[in-house]
Write an enzyme that holds these catalytic residues in place. Structure first.
Site, mmCIF file in Angstrom:
data_model
loop_
_atom_site.group_PDB
_atom_site.id
_atom_site.type_symbol
_atom_site.label_atom_id
_atom_site.label_comp_id
_atom_site.label_asym_id
_atom_site.label_seq_id
_atom_site.Cartn_x
_atom_site.Cartn_y
_atom_site.Cartn_z
ATOM 1 N N THR A 137 0.813 -1.205 0.000
ATOM 2 C CA THR A 137 0.000 0.000 0.000
ATOM 3 C C THR A 137 0.856 1.268 0.000
ATOM 4 O OG1 THR A 137 -1.513 1.270 1.401
ATOM 5 C CG2 THR A 137 -0.095 -0.285 2.526
ATOM 6 N N ASP A 138 0.280 2.353 -0.486
ATOM 7 C CA ASP A 138 0.985 3.646 -0.422
ATOM 8 C C ASP A 138 1.032 4.191 1.004
ATOM 9 O OD1 ASP A 138 -1.709 4.323 -0.128
ATOM 10 O OD2 ASP A 138 -1.703 5.884 -1.666
ATOM 11 N N GLU A 139 0.230 3.596 1.918
ATOM 12 C CA GLU A 139 0.184 4.122 3.285
ATOM 13 C C GLU A 139 1.506 3.942 4.023
ATOM 14 O OE1 GLU A 139 -3.257 3.468 5.631
ATOM 15 O OE2 GLU A 139 -4.603 3.566 3.928
ATOM 16 N N TYR A 162 -1.894 -0.415 10.997
ATOM 17 C CA TYR A 162 -2.016 -1.133 9.720
ATOM 18 C C TYR A 162 -0.808 -0.852 8.835
ATOM 19 C CZ TYR A 162 -3.276 -1.648 4.770
ATOM 20 O OH TYR A 162 -3.247 -1.952 3.432
ATOM 21 N N LYS A 166 2.205 -3.300 7.337
ATOM 22 C CA LYS A 166 2.490 -3.477 5.902
ATOM 23 C C LYS A 166 3.940 -3.070 5.603
ATOM 24 C CE LYS A 166 0.106 -4.571 2.923
ATOM 25 N NZ LYS A 166 -0.269 -5.910 2.361
#
Ligand code: NAD
Ligand code: DAU
Length: 371
Positions: A137-139, A162, A166
């Site tokens: 993810t870009d998060e 989260y 990741k």
């Protein structure tokens, strides 16, 4: 056995996994072995149409189960792994991050370790063509200010439990390539939307709340920005990165489609006003709504809420020829129509247990001010 190449897919019953499994099966090039634990986020109906297909195998189980994972490599001899299984909802990770550590970190490590052992035993050709594609993810890059974009060079700065889990999984994937030579590829994508998304995520939550006359909870002042990509475009990027990506490389993927949350909710309401006018929906008639926009409420902000995500997808465009194809207005309309046309799918995931969970765990989402 059908003579097709076998892929081990994890998390195939989730939102992106189901869309990806369908894309792969349509290509008729692969046999897909889907390992999914069927957590709350999975919906068996998402892939019900693949049951009985000789090129599709479903295995219920967890990526944290070392013996099971090793046995799948042994039994099915995959030419690669598409790893999507994860705990994926930021709000849940704020309530309790335990499952995120187990699945996203330990599960990814378990899968990498089994892949490494299997890969070491392959002949040179099979070793060369094997890929472990990790969907991330870009998060992991944290939050942007008003300007700038995430690229493959952006330093990691995860802000939620989260994204921290990741980020950790990304680091293990990178380390397995660097240390052991395992041919890994990582993709970091922005927010996806489309059919089969579990309705705790913003877009399906707003659609389904509106249709049942419930409030539309916008966190904070609604000015946080996300870069939305139609799920099929993401799946095409995953497939390209799997088939053509260079081992050890990272590709960021995004829709070049930044939307403020409040603007997005207003767009959803405008489309719903057109395709399901509130005065024509039985449950809503007595509320006397003229527009779904009347249901919008500003609520307490998500703790640690990232301000803005935006992706510069130049690398995957230039090097692998990927382009987002679905325009946002068309994709959003298609998505709304899909939720309207698939009540059985929605019923399967919106039963009592989910409603109870929301009531118990979302106390901080108390209404702050009414619009
Ligand atoms: P999802 O929550 O809809 O689905 C996750 C799937 O993984 C479910 O089917 C679940 O049963 C399965 N799963 C969970 N724990 C498991 C375990 N221990 N073993 C086996 N299966 C397990 O998630 P999604 O939105 O489809 O996301 C898929 C992947 O893409 C995730 O890795 C996520 O981080 C990443 N991603 C998602 C988005 C997005 O906008 N949804 C964007 C970028 C990246
Ligand atoms: O950027 C990629 C990520 O996008 C993925 O890695 C995650 O798995 C996926 O869940 C998504 O994370 P977000 O937190 O951005 O998605 P979510 O749909 O939860 O929220 C989108 C935005 O809408 C975010 O700014 C919070 C806001 N929001 C969300 C919900 C559920 C609301 O204002 N109200 C809501 O009820």
């Amino acid at each position: 056995m059908t003579g097709k190449q076998t892929i081990l897919l994890t998390g195939g019953n989730g939102f992106i996994g189901a869309n990806l499994a369908r894309l792969l099966m349509k290509s008729q090039q692969y046999r897909v072995v889907n390992l999914d634990a069927l957590t709350y986020a999975a919906n068996p109906l998402s892939l019900a149409d693949l049951e009985g297909n000789p090129d599709y195998v479903f295995v219920k189980g967890s990526i944290t189960d070392r013996e099971l994972v090793a046995s799948l490599f042994k039994q099915y001899q995959p030419m690669g792994v598409l790893h999507l299984a994860a705990e994926s909802h930021v709000d849940r990770s704020i309530v309790n991050a335990e499952d995120f550590l187990q699945t996203n970190v330990i599960g990814t490590f378990t899968l990498l370790e089994a892949a490494r052992v299997y890969w070491n035993g392959l002949n040179d050709d099979a070793k060369e063509s094997f890929r472990f594609l990790h969907v991330s993810t870009d998060e992991v890059f944290g939050s942007l200010g008003a300007d700038g974009y995430f690229t493959e060079e952006t330093p990691y700065a995860p802000n939620s439990p989260y994204s921290a889990s990741k980020a950790s999984s990304d680091h293990f994937v990178r380390a397995f390539h660097h240390t052991y030579g395992l041919p890994t590829v990582i993709t970091n994508c922005s927010n996806n939307y489309g059919p089969y998304q579990f309705p705790e995520k913003m877009i399906p939550l707003m659609i389904l709340n509106a249709l049942s006359g419930k409030q539309l909870p916008v966190y904070g002042d609604g000015s946080n920005v996300r870069d939305w990509l139609y799920v099929e475009d993401h799946c095409k990027a995953i497939r390209l990165a799997f088939e053509k990506g260079v081992p050890g490389e990272v590709y960021v993927v995004g829709g070049s489609n930044e939307q403020k949350n409040l603007d997005l909710v207003n767009q959803i309401c405008a489309i719903l006003d057109e395709v399901a006018p509130p005065e024509e929906v039985n449950q809503l008639r007595e509320q006397g709504l003229k527009s779904y926009k009347e249901l919008i409420r500003f609520v307490t902000d998500r703790p640690g809420h990232d301000r803005r995500y935006a992706i510069d997808a130049g690398k995957i465009q230039r090097q692998l020829g990927w382009q987002a194809e679905v325009r946002f207005e068309a994709g959003l309309r298609q998505t709304i129509e899909w939720y309207l046309q698939n009540p059985e799918w929605v019923d399967q995931v919106s039963g009592g247990a989910y409603g109870e969970w929301i009531k118990k765990n979302y106390a901080w989402r108390a209404e702050k001010e009414s619009k």
